[in-house]
Design a protein around this motif. Structure first.
Motif, mmCIF file in Angstrom:
data_model
loop_
_atom_site.group_PDB
_atom_site.id
_atom_site.type_symbol
_atom_site.label_atom_id
_atom_site.label_comp_id
_atom_site.label_asym_id
_atom_site.label_seq_id
_atom_site.Cartn_x
_atom_site.Cartn_y
_atom_site.Cartn_z
ATOM 1 N N ILE A 54 0.839 -1.208 0.000
ATOM 2 C CA ILE A 54 0.000 0.000 0.000
ATOM 3 C C ILE A 54 0.872 1.255 0.000
ATOM 4 O O ILE A 54 0.637 2.208 -0.724
ATOM 5 C CB ILE A 54 -0.928 0.014 1.240
ATOM 6 C CG1 ILE A 54 -1.940 -1.130 1.160
ATOM 7 C CG2 ILE A 54 -1.661 1.353 1.358
ATOM 8 C CD1 ILE A 54 -2.781 -1.304 2.412
ATOM 9 N N LEU A 55 1.924 1.234 0.838
ATOM 10 C CA LEU A 55 2.726 2.445 1.043
ATOM 11 C C LEU A 55 3.916 2.557 0.094
ATOM 12 O O LEU A 55 4.562 3.591 0.052
ATOM 13 C CB LEU A 55 3.245 2.481 2.488
ATOM 14 C CG LEU A 55 2.232 2.432 3.633
ATOM 15 C CD1 LEU A 55 2.955 2.476 4.968
ATOM 16 C CD2 LEU A 55 1.250 3.588 3.548
ATOM 17 N N TYR A 56 4.227 1.491 -0.622
ATOM 18 C CA TYR A 56 5.465 1.412 -1.416
ATOM 19 C C TYR A 56 6.695 1.590 -0.540
ATOM 20 O O TYR A 56 7.662 2.228 -0.941
ATOM 21 C CB TYR A 56 5.470 2.454 -2.551
ATOM 22 C CG TYR A 56 4.383 2.224 -3.570
ATOM 23 C CD1 TYR A 56 4.465 1.148 -4.463
ATOM 24 C CD2 TYR A 56 3.281 3.064 -3.642
ATOM 25 C CE1 TYR A 56 3.454 0.926 -5.391
ATOM 26 C CE2 TYR A 56 2.275 2.849 -4.565
ATOM 27 C CZ TYR A 56 2.358 1.769 -5.437
ATOM 28 O OH TYR A 56 1.373 1.547 -6.338
ATOM 29 N N PHE A 57 6.628 1.106 0.695
ATOM 30 C CA PHE A 57 7.796 1.121 1.574
ATOM 31 C C PHE A 57 8.485 -0.232 1.459
ATOM 32 O O PHE A 57 7.833 -1.226 1.158
ATOM 33 C CB PHE A 57 7.372 1.289 3.045
ATOM 34 C CG PHE A 57 7.029 2.693 3.431
ATOM 35 C CD1 PHE A 57 6.885 3.688 2.468
ATOM 36 C CD2 PHE A 57 6.856 3.025 4.763
ATOM 37 C CE1 PHE A 57 6.554 4.979 2.831
ATOM 38 C CE2 PHE A 57 6.535 4.315 5.134
ATOM 39 C CZ PHE A 57 6.380 5.296 4.175
ATOM 40 N N ASP A 58 9.803 -0.258 1.733
ATOM 41 C CA ASP A 58 10.444 -1.577 1.752
ATOM 42 C C ASP A 58 10.107 -2.269 3.079
ATOM 43 O O ASP A 58 9.509 -1.673 3.979
ATOM 44 C CB ASP A 58 11.956 -1.474 1.529
ATOM 45 C CG ASP A 58 12.671 -0.725 2.640
ATOM 46 O OD1 ASP A 58 12.067 -0.550 3.722
ATOM 47 O OD2 ASP A 58 13.821 -0.314 2.432
ATOM 48 N N GLU A 59 10.520 -3.533 3.176
ATOM 49 C CA GLU A 59 10.131 -4.335 4.334
ATOM 50 C C GLU A 59 10.664 -3.744 5.643
ATOM 51 O O GLU A 59 9.950 -3.685 6.642
ATOM 52 C CB GLU A 59 10.651 -5.762 4.150
ATOM 53 C CG GLU A 59 9.914 -6.776 4.992
ATOM 54 C CD GLU A 59 10.461 -8.180 4.793
ATOM 55 O OE1 GLU A 59 10.110 -8.782 3.760
ATOM 56 O OE2 GLU A 59 11.230 -8.650 5.646
ATOM 57 N N ASP A 60 11.909 -3.260 5.606
ATOM 58 C CA ASP A 60 12.505 -2.705 6.824
ATOM 59 C C ASP A 60 11.726 -1.504 7.334
ATOM 60 O O ASP A 60 11.409 -1.409 8.515
ATOM 61 C CB ASP A 60 13.962 -2.299 6.555
ATOM 62 C CG ASP A 60 14.888 -3.504 6.569
ATOM 63 O OD1 ASP A 60 14.601 -4.441 7.342
ATOM 64 O OD2 ASP A 60 15.867 -3.515 5.808
ATOM 65 N N ASN A 61 11.402 -0.589 6.410
ATOM 66 C CA ASN A 61 10.655 0.605 6.811
ATOM 67 C C ASN A 61 9.247 0.252 7.286
ATOM 68 O O ASN A 61 8.728 0.847 8.235
ATOM 69 C CB ASN A 61 10.574 1.604 5.650
ATOM 70 C CG ASN A 61 11.878 2.375 5.466
ATOM 71 O OD1 ASN A 61 12.107 2.999 4.450
ATOM 72 N ND2 ASN A 61 12.751 2.320 6.461
ATOM 73 N N THR A 62 8.643 -0.721 6.628
ATOM 74 C CA THR A 62 7.292 -1.130 7.027
ATOM 75 C C THR A 62 7.302 -1.708 8.438
ATOM 76 O O THR A 62 6.431 -1.413 9.251
ATOM 77 C CB THR A 62 6.731 -2.170 6.040
ATOM 78 O OG1 THR A 62 6.951 -1.705 4.709
ATOM 79 C CG2 THR A 62 5.251 -2.367 6.255
ATOM 80 N N PHE A 63 8.320 -2.509 8.724
ATOM 81 C CA PHE A 63 8.474 -3.063 10.077
ATOM 82 C C PHE A 63 8.594 -1.946 11.107
ATOM 83 O O PHE A 63 7.932 -1.943 12.144
ATOM 84 C CB PHE A 63 9.746 -3.928 10.154
ATOM 85 C CG PHE A 63 9.457 -5.397 10.203
ATOM 86 C CD1 PHE A 63 8.783 -5.952 11.283
ATOM 87 C CD2 PHE A 63 9.863 -6.235 9.173
ATOM 88 C CE1 PHE A 63 8.520 -7.311 11.331
ATOM 89 C CE2 PHE A 63 9.600 -7.592 9.217
ATOM 90 C CZ PHE A 63 8.929 -8.128 10.291
ATOM 91 N N GLU A 64 9.445 -0.981 10.802
ATOM 92 C CA GLU A 64 9.671 0.126 11.743
ATOM 93 C C GLU A 64 8.375 0.871 12.018
ATOM 94 O O GLU A 64 8.066 1.226 13.156
ATOM 95 C CB GLU A 64 10.711 1.094 11.162
ATOM 96 C CG GLU A 64 12.112 0.530 11.148
ATOM 97 C CD GLU A 64 13.098 1.455 10.441
ATOM 98 O OE1 GLU A 64 12.832 1.824 9.277
ATOM 99 O OE2 GLU A 64 14.123 1.800 11.039
ATOM 100 N N LEU A 65 7.626 1.070 10.952
ATOM 101 C CA LEU A 65 6.364 1.794 11.062
ATOM 102 C C LEU A 65 5.363 1.017 11.918
ATOM 103 O O LEU A 65 4.738 1.560 12.834
ATOM 104 C CB LEU A 65 5.805 1.988 9.647
ATOM 105 C CG LEU A 65 4.931 3.195 9.389
ATOM 106 C CD1 LEU A 65 5.620 4.464 9.847
ATOM 107 C CD2 LEU A 65 4.593 3.271 7.915
ATOM 108 N N LEU A 66 5.235 -0.261 11.619
ATOM 109 C CA LEU A 66 4.279 -1.098 12.357
ATOM 110 C C LEU A 66 4.656 -1.198 13.833
ATOM 111 O O LEU A 66 3.801 -1.142 14.714
ATOM 112 C CB LEU A 66 4.201 -2.494 11.731
ATOM 113 C CG LEU A 66 3.313 -2.576 10.485
ATOM 114 C CD1 LEU A 66 3.577 -3.862 9.719
ATOM 115 C CD2 LEU A 66 1.831 -2.482 10.848
ATOM 116 N N MET A 67 5.949 -1.325 14.090
ATOM 117 C CA MET A 67 6.388 -1.400 15.483
ATOM 118 C C MET A 67 6.086 -0.084 16.196
ATOM 119 O O MET A 67 5.647 -0.075 17.340
ATOM 120 C CB MET A 67 7.896 -1.687 15.553
ATOM 121 C CG MET A 67 8.292 -3.096 15.175
ATOM 122 S SD MET A 67 7.739 -4.345 16.360
ATOM 123 C CE MET A 67 8.906 -4.075 17.695
#
Ligand code: ZN
Ligand code: ZN
Ligand code: ZN
Ligand code: ZN
Ligand code: ZN
Ligand code: ZN
Length: 485
Positions: A54-67
């Motif tokens: 959805i966000l076009y973020f990579d996995e690392d950034n998505t993890f950081e965001l979710l955390m």
């Protein structure tokens, strides 16, 4: 769904599952799904993938965001749709997500500024460089010892956070996943860990309204507050009460001793069963009996010692502060006494299974058909102890705010506690009987012994029905609103 089928097969193959044979338990298990860490990991990876698309973020950034947002995907997407353009810059400016584009694992040869060795260094997103073993050590320390999934750059004062993929790569896989899984479950409204030690199963109720859940290991707990079952207390009072208890160390020590001084001869008497009946046993003791709670002489004919559940506030108004403390001490003592009695009842249940029913069979030839009642009444006693225990928490809070409800609760509690004690005492008599059988068999005719057993069985079953009735009375008074919580 194939995942569900796997789950189903797993449960059927498991030995634990086969042990559960009563239909009630099956019914309850039907209300929940039991998950393992690997099942939750799949859910986590799916969440990450969906959000990153959805966000076009990579996995690392998505993890950081979710955390950062406690795995609240809706919260993140809502923010995204309201200000998608600025979002990435904003997240970066606030250090919520970090720029990992510059990360190079096989970087230049150089001197690590932490350990001063000459080695191939890893280049981080912040341009700082360290050797692999220093980075690995830092990550291991944070994940294993500190239980954190955030690891900052090793350079003092640098706020850059290492990418998740690096943390995962350099930490023990099981520990990383366990930590991630725990964090995820903690944030989830639909999942909870079984609170039993070493169980590690994750429970997912099939309906959001489910409050009481049972794990595969038979542990029951409140899904809302993740504590043990606490009827008839609402969750918010339970939370407050547990804090009060924690600060009430003196009472806990008092209970832990589990002994009381005999009011007649001053000997210390140990509490052997879960009931309030304390016998100062000869030899050594004076053969007098007294009440565990109030230390007054034991008089079964008049019910004074059952009234020790009622708190009598001081008449002097200037002693209000003292009253508060004493009130708290009084009710927490009641709570802890029931907690300890419940523990004893659990132990007795174990002894019934391991010892008493075998003795009964050996001496009388009575089989399961005649001894099954012991398990049934113990189940009632254990359940009653739990409810009595939590009724003290309820008493404490109600005594502050509603005199009428407080009186009513005291009334039901007193009747219930009386019935519960009677049941515990009749059981104690039964256990004493069984323990003396090896002697009595030589002095009393078998016919009489069997008759005594059957009579006691009757008494116990009656006491159990009465206890159940009083328990239901108290529960319904709370649930139907006669007692205002
Ligand atoms: Zn180094
Ligand atoms: Zn740095
Ligand atoms: Zn469990
Ligand atoms: Zn609860
Ligand atoms: Zn004594
Ligand atoms: Zn008493």
């Amino acid at each position: 769904m194939s995942d569900d089928e796997d789950q189903y097969n797993y449960q059927n193959d498991s030995e634990e599952f086969n042990q559960i044979n009563s239909w009630q338990e099956n019914l309850k298990l039907d209300m929940v799904e039991i998950l393992e860490m690997k099942d939750v990991m799949l859910v986590i990876m799916k969440e990450v993938q969906e959000l990153s698309e959805i966000l076009y973020f990579d996995e690392d950034n998505t993890f950081e965001l979710l955390m950062h947002y406690n795995w609240n995907k809706d919260d993140i997407t809502q923010k995204y749709y309201s200000a998608s353009e600025k979002l990435l810059t904003e997240f970066k400016a606030n250090g919520i997500i970090n720029d990992h584009q510059n990360v190079i694992y096989n970087g230049l040869q150089g001197c690590c500024t932490v350990c001063f060795c000459q080695e191939q260094l890893i280049l981080l997103g912040c341009k700082h460089m360290f050797c692999e073993s220093c980075i690995k050590q830092t990550i291991m320390q944070r994940v294993q010892k500190d239980k954190f999934l955030f690891v900052r750059c090793l350079f003092n004062g640098c706020n850059y956070k290492l990418p998740f993929s690096m943390i995962r790569k350099f930490s023990n896989q099981k520990e990383f996943e366990d930590l991630l899984c725990r964090k995820f479950v903690e944030c989830s409204r639909y999942l909870a860990y079984c609170p039993a030690v070493n169980c590690n199963k994750i429970i997912k109720p099939k309906f959001t309204s489910t409050k009481e859940v049972t794990c595969l290991c038979q542990t029951k707990f409140c899904f809302y507050c993740k504590e043990e079952l606490h009827p008839p207390c609402p969750c918010d009072l339970v939370k407050k009460w547990l804090v009060v208890l924690k600060n009430d160390q003196a009472n806990q020590d008092w209970i832990r001793l589990n002994t009381k001084q005999c009011p007649f001869c001053k000997q210390f008497v140990e509490r052997s069963f879960g009931c309030n009946y304390m016998l100062c046993k000869p030899p050594g003791g004076c053969a007098n009996a007294f009440c565990y709670v109030c230390s007054k002489p034991w008089k079964p004919d008049h019910k004074d010692h059952y009234k020790c559940n009622q708190y009598v506030p001081p008449k002097d108004n200037t002693e209000l502060e003292k009253d508060l403390i004493e009130r708290c001490n009084f009710y927490s003592k009641g709570y802890l006494i029931q907690a300890a009695a419940g523990q004893k009842a659990q132990e007795s249940l174990k002894k019934i299974r391991d010892y008493y029913i075998h003795q009964i069979f050996m001496y009388f030839g009575f089989d399961m058909h005649d001894t099954q009642f012991l398990e049934e009444v113990m189940a009632e006693l254990i359940q009653s102890r739990v409810i009595l225990k939590w009724s003290y928490c309820l008493s404490y809070y109600i005594s502050h705010k509603n005199q009428q409800s407080s009186k009513l609760l005291d009334h039901y509690q007193q009747l219930f506690e009386h019935a519960c004690e009677s049941l515990a005492i009749s059981l104690m008599k039964m256990f004493n009987r069984i323990e003396k059988l090896n002697v009595e068999i030589h002095t009393t005719p078998m016919h009489d012994l069997k008759k005594q057993f059957m009579k006691l069985k009757d008494t116990i079953q009656n006491a159990s029905s009465k206890c159940q009735k009083m328990r239901l009375n108290l529960e319904s008074a709370v649930y139907q609103g006669d007692i205002i919580v």
